[in-house]
Design an enzyme around this catalytic site. Structure first.
Site, PDB file in Angstrom:
ATOM      1  N   ASP A 156      10.346  13.733  21.055  1.00  0.00           N
ATOM      2  CA  ASP A 156      11.666  14.318  20.788  1.00  0.00           C
ATOM      3  C   ASP A 156      11.684  15.822  21.093  1.00  0.00           C
ATOM      4  OD1 ASP A 156      12.437  11.789  19.900  1.00  0.00           O
ATOM      5  OD2 ASP A 156      11.870  12.221  17.848  1.00  0.00           O
ATOM      6  N   ASP A 177      10.643   9.723  24.058  1.00  0.00           N
ATOM      7  CA  ASP A 177      12.049  10.072  23.779  1.00  0.00           C
ATOM      8  C   ASP A 177      12.279  11.581  23.861  1.00  0.00           C
ATOM      9  OD1 ASP A 177      12.519   7.396  23.269  1.00  0.00           O
ATOM     10  OD2 ASP A 177      12.211   7.594  21.128  1.00  0.00           O
TER      11      ASP A 177
END
Length: 200
Positions: A156, A177
């Site tokens: 992230d 991600d």
């Protein structure tokens, strides 16, 4: 939509300038604040310079960050628009933390304000463990621009949360991600790099 296109065109023209277009050339239009760890600037910490900007300001503030490694957790509050944070060379102006566990609170650099510009800085979250969120940059303000920046993390890395954002000439690195969120963003002449996933 038309307003956003105009915004992108405006900042594309800004991006064509070199890092030398720094405080000396912007002082006529903005309040210049210098951050220097050696004590030769107005502040030693970037967050202190941001804190010095008045709430609900309408005048642009240009925060010039001298080269160095700044171990800080930066937050640009929602009531402080029209701030630019600029280094002179991306690789030599580094903001870094090692934080994890919460996608909102782990961010090294958080932008909640509108009309923010980040230039020629590296933003890092050095935490690396599979399955644990560790954000380098969280962007939740509207009309936010990053020019010539490096955004480095593992999971992230870039939380492109909300708003309209423009990234030009940026390098974004992560493994899991590493670009996520609900923002309407344009990435132009950017590089994304996937690092190796390490499972303990």
């Amino acid at each position: 939509m038309a307003a956003f296109i105009f915004f992108v065109i405006m900042f594309t023209l800004m991006a064509s300038t070199t890092p030398r277009a720094d405080a000396a050339e912007t002082s006529a239009a903005a309040v210049v604040i210098r951050v220097d760890q050696s004590g030769k600037g107005d502040y030693k910490k970037i967050q202190d310079a941001i804190d010095a900007v008045p709430s609900n300001n309408k005048q642009p503030f240009f925060i010039l960050v001298k080269p160095g490694i700044y171990n800080e957790k930066i937050i640009v509050p929602g009531d402080k628009p029209f701030i630019t944070v600029s280094g002179s060379k991306t690789n030599s102006t580094v903001i870094t933390r090692n934080d994890s566990g919460n996608i909102i609170e782990s961010a090294t650099f958080t932008v909640l304000a509108s009309n923010f510009v980040g230039r020629y800085i590296t933003i890092k979250n050095t935490f690396r463990r599979h399955g644990i969120q560790a954000v380098a940059l969280r962007v939740s303000g509207d009309k936010v621009v990053f020019l010539g920046c490096k955004i480095l993390g593992y999971q992230d890395t870039l939380l492109d949360e909300n708003g309209r954002h423009y990234y030009r000439g940026c390098y974004i690195e992560g493994a899991v991600d590493f670009i996520c969120g609900n923002a309407a963003s344009l990435f132009e002449v950017c590089v994304t790099y996937v690092t190796r996933i390490s499972v303990e």
